[in-house]
Enzyme design. Structure first.
Site, mmCIF file in Angstrom:
data_model
loop_
_atom_site.group_PDB
_atom_site.id
_atom_site.type_symbol
_atom_site.label_atom_id
_atom_site.label_comp_id
_atom_site.label_asym_id
_atom_site.label_seq_id
_atom_site.Cartn_x
_atom_site.Cartn_y
_atom_site.Cartn_z
ATOM 1 N N HIS A 55 18.571 105.391 86.975
ATOM 2 C CA HIS A 55 18.856 104.439 85.901
ATOM 3 C C HIS A 55 18.742 102.988 86.361
ATOM 4 O O HIS A 55 18.376 102.113 85.587
ATOM 5 C CB HIS A 55 20.227 104.735 85.297
ATOM 6 N N GLU A 106 -3.148 119.377 68.683
ATOM 7 C CA GLU A 106 -2.468 119.546 69.975
ATOM 8 C C GLU A 106 -2.328 121.019 70.352
ATOM 9 O O GLU A 106 -1.699 121.355 71.344
ATOM 10 C CB GLU A 106 -1.096 118.857 69.949
ATOM 11 N N CYS A 112 -3.045 110.264 70.506
ATOM 12 C CA CYS A 112 -1.697 109.699 70.605
ATOM 13 C C CYS A 112 -0.901 110.293 71.758
ATOM 14 O O CYS A 112 0.295 110.069 71.868
ATOM 15 C CB CYS A 112 -0.936 109.845 69.291
ATOM 16 N N ARG A 123 5.062 111.002 61.932
ATOM 17 C CA ARG A 123 4.907 112.428 62.180
ATOM 18 C C ARG A 123 6.135 113.129 61.609
ATOM 19 O O ARG A 123 7.267 112.734 61.892
ATOM 20 C CB ARG A 123 4.815 112.682 63.677
ATOM 21 N N ASN A 129 -0.756 115.579 75.215
ATOM 22 C CA ASN A 129 0.345 116.133 76.032
ATOM 23 C C ASN A 129 0.459 117.634 75.806
ATOM 24 O O ASN A 129 0.480 118.428 76.742
ATOM 25 C CB ASN A 129 1.684 115.474 75.686
ATOM 26 N N ASP A 130 0.543 118.021 74.541
ATOM 27 C CA ASP A 130 0.657 119.453 74.260
ATOM 28 C C ASP A 130 -0.690 120.151 74.384
ATOM 29 O O ASP A 130 -0.764 121.285 74.850
ATOM 30 C CB ASP A 130 1.245 119.680 72.862
HETATM 31 C C1 PEP Z 1 1.418 115.185 72.244
HETATM 32 O O1 PEP Z 1 1.758 116.360 72.270
HETATM 33 O O2 PEP Z 1 0.420 114.741 72.852
HETATM 34 C C2 PEP Z 1 2.221 114.182 71.512
HETATM 35 C C3 PEP Z 1 1.810 112.942 71.380
HETATM 36 O O3 PEP Z 1 3.388 114.565 70.969
HETATM 37 P P1 PEP Z 1 4.749 114.805 71.800
HETATM 38 O O4 PEP Z 1 4.556 114.197 73.165
HETATM 39 O O5 PEP Z 1 5.818 114.156 71.003
HETATM 40 O O6 PEP Z 1 4.851 116.300 71.834
HETATM 41 MG MG MG Z 2 3.171 117.239 70.901
#
Ligand code: PEP
Ligand code: MG
Length: 577
Positions: free
Chosen positions: A189, A432, A503, A332, A455-456
């Site tokens: 932190h 995703e 995103c 979203r 990310n997913d």
């Molecule tokens: C993703 O999955 O890339 C995304 C932007 O959504 P989150 O990170 O909220 O799952």
């Molecule tokens: Mg996601």
């Protein structure tokens, strides 16, 4: 003689200033004070815990006003530790066994701290330091000692074995040229606080306190983690040049704030911000965001016992729209379920939560919750209002075109009930899930936009849990086959007049952003702090440079050589960067 030490960069920026050494903090052991009667000790303990609780709430308020609400949560959590009944009960039990209030605090907190410190997760281990911080505050109160640090007389590099969040927050910003610690991690932190207020920091510098003396000149680079103690004149001159370059670089990034995201030859790529808390709103525009490409609305739903009402949601969504006048704001819909459970949505546990009922799947099963959220979004009136943002709605974790069609039907039903014309509202999906990427052509027929959630998408493509550091290296969007898939999603969107964005975190990497631009991406939405660097990179490149970068990656054998190839192209195109 000068000494060069190496730590981990924890907050960017460079500094050259005298060292101010923070001595080892109070520890709760070896008190040497005879315990009073158990009753007296319990009273002392309870008073000290209550005082610590009140001080921490006050500190949280100050940090909320001066730094931000996210950072203030660190101290709200500390205040909760001070009021925790389990910790209090353990300390009371220790007093029953003859301990002083001070030793009882050590005993009560000790067991919890050990559990956290032994965790394999760097994040949880860093929370053990938080607990120590609260313990030491309670002990200092019991001893009548000052809590926090006596500030230095001039702007200094704060040098410590470790620095607690409350020590960091207790020092005036203008006296902290930088922070260097012998222990700690970038997720501690204290490091998070340093980053939020823009103070360069280096952590994990072994041998730091054996080498640095009070008042000695210290140079630090918060990006590379380099620490130079007592630099000689030539090292000093070199570091001063680096400081100047850093200053010019920052100035250049600041100057770009109101410039649009585009390549040097005018090819537009909208650079938007991901919004995950109220703090992000003002900060996103300050960072030069052109709208919000992902508002993670679930943060309004988590940590509460009941769902927010439609009115509460409408008020909040309006606040978000108002933060981005004239820009698109992509909300979203709820992305919860599975690993992000809501207390008011009771469901059976799932053996494999990442593959369970989450995202739009949960929304389609929980019709009232979904309809309330859509109603609240439509009631914002953010449809044509130029004085606020433009409403766009995006569904998460869509796997098939049928799910999008079903979600759209619910939206259209709510719009009819609310007498809202949907023609001004863009509706899209996150791509995703691998099946959605493969079905992008079918999905795009029913969507105004596709936003690739890397990310997913990477997690599912590589079967690599996004939260497990050991498998993180597998998942790179510049992998030639993944990039090929991304290219096919972009083409599918464009065939059906849908704009396509990214995103996920990948959008915030300048090299990836350039390659995506070469593939024809229309929008990149990222953590706000990454916007200036990505903007500058794109503005230094032509669209042809970006195409060359994308092609070099597509032709590479693997992710590693793809990244190296993109870096080479960018270096040739921007020799001065
Ligand atoms: C993703 O999955 O890339 C995304 C932007 O959504 P989150 O990170 O909220 O799952
Ligand atoms: Mg996601």
């Amino acid at each position: 003689m000068s000494r060069r030490l190496q730590g981990r960069g924890a907050a960017p920026g460079a500094a050259l200033a005298p060292a101010f050494i923070v001595r080892a903090r109070t520890t709760a052991t070896a008190v040497g004070r005879p315990a009073g009667s158990p009753q007296q000790e319990r009273q002392r303990l309870d008073r000290a815990l209550a005082e610590a609780h009140a001080q921490l709430l006050q500190l949280a308020e100050r940090v909320a006003a001066e730094v931000g609400e996210d950072e203030a949560e660190i101290f709200e959590a500390h205040a909760e530790f001070a009021a925790d009944p389990e910790l209090g009960a353990r300390a009371h039990a220790a007093i029953g066994g003859g301990a002083s209030a001070e030793d009882a605090v050590a005993a009560g907190f000790g067991e919890f701290t050990e559990l956290l410190a032994a965790s394999a997760s760097e994040y949880l281990a860093a929370r053990a330091d938080d607990l120590d911080d609260v313990r030491d505050r309670v002990v200092a109160i019991l001893r009548g000692e000052q809590v926090g640090i006596e500030p230095p007389g001039e702007p200094s590099v704060i040098v410590a074995h470790e620095l607690t969040p409350s020590q960091t927050a207790s020092l005036p910003r203008e006296l902290m040229a930088a922070v260097v610690t012998a222990t700690g991690s970038p997720t501690s932190h204290a490091a998070i606080l340093a980053r939020s207020v823009g103070i360069p920091a280096v952590v994990g510098v072994e041998g730091l306190l054996d080498v640095v003396g009070d008042g000695q000149l210290v140079a630090i680079d918060g990006r590379s983690g380099e620490v130079l103690v007592a630099p000689d004149p030539s090292q000093r001159a070199a570091f001063e040049r680096r400081l100047e370059e850093e200053r010019v670089h920052r100035q250049r990034l600041d100057d770009l704030r109101d410039q649009p995201g585009q390549t040097a030859d005018g090819h537009r790529v909208e650079l938007a911000a991901n919004v995950g808390s109220r703090d992000d709103l003002k900060a996103a525009i300050a960072a030069g965001a052109e709208g919000a490409g992902l508002v993670r609305t679930e943060f309004l739903f988590l940590d509460r016992g009941t769902a927010p009402t439609v009115d509460e949601q409408t008020a909040f969504y309006r606040e978000v729209l108002d933060a981005f006048p004239g820009h698109r704001v992509v909300f979203r819909t709820l992305d919860v379920g599975a690993d992000k459970p809501l207390p008011f949505v009771v469901r059976d546990p799932e053996p494999n939560p990442a593959l369970g009922v989450r995202g739009v799947r949960l929304s389609l099963q929980r019709d009232p919750l979904f309809r309330d959220q859509l109603r609240a979004l439509l009631r914002t009136g953010g449809i044509a209002g130029a004085s606020s943002g433009r409403l766009a709605i995006m569904f998460p974790l869509v796997s098939t075109a049928a799910e999008l069609i079903a979600a759209r039907e619910v939206l259209e039903g709510v719009a009819r009930e609310e007498a809202v014309d949907l023609t001004g509202v863009e509706v899209g999906v996150m791509v995703e899930v691998p099946s959605a990427a493969l079905s992008a052509d079918r999905i795009a027929r029913h969507a105004d936009f596709l936003s690739i959630g890397t990310n997913d998408l990477l997690q599912y493509l590589f079967a690599a849990d996004r939260l497990v550091a050991d498998v993180a290296e597998l998942a790179d969007v510049l992998d030639p086959d993944v990039l090929g898939l991304v290219a096919s999603v972009i083409d599918a969107g464009h065939r059906h007049d849908a704009w396509v964005g990214v995103c996920g975190e990948a959008a915030s990497d300048p090299a990836t952003a350039a390659a995506l631009t070469g593939l024809g991406i229309d929008e990149l939405s990222m953590t706000r702090v990454a916007i200036p660097e990505v903007k500058q990179t794109l503005r230094d490149l032509t669209v042809q440079d970006c195409r060359m970068a994308a092609n070099a990656a597509l032709r590479a054998d693997d992710a590693h050589s793809a990244r190296a190839a993109v870096t080479r192209v960018l270096r040739t195109a921007r020799p001065d960067a």
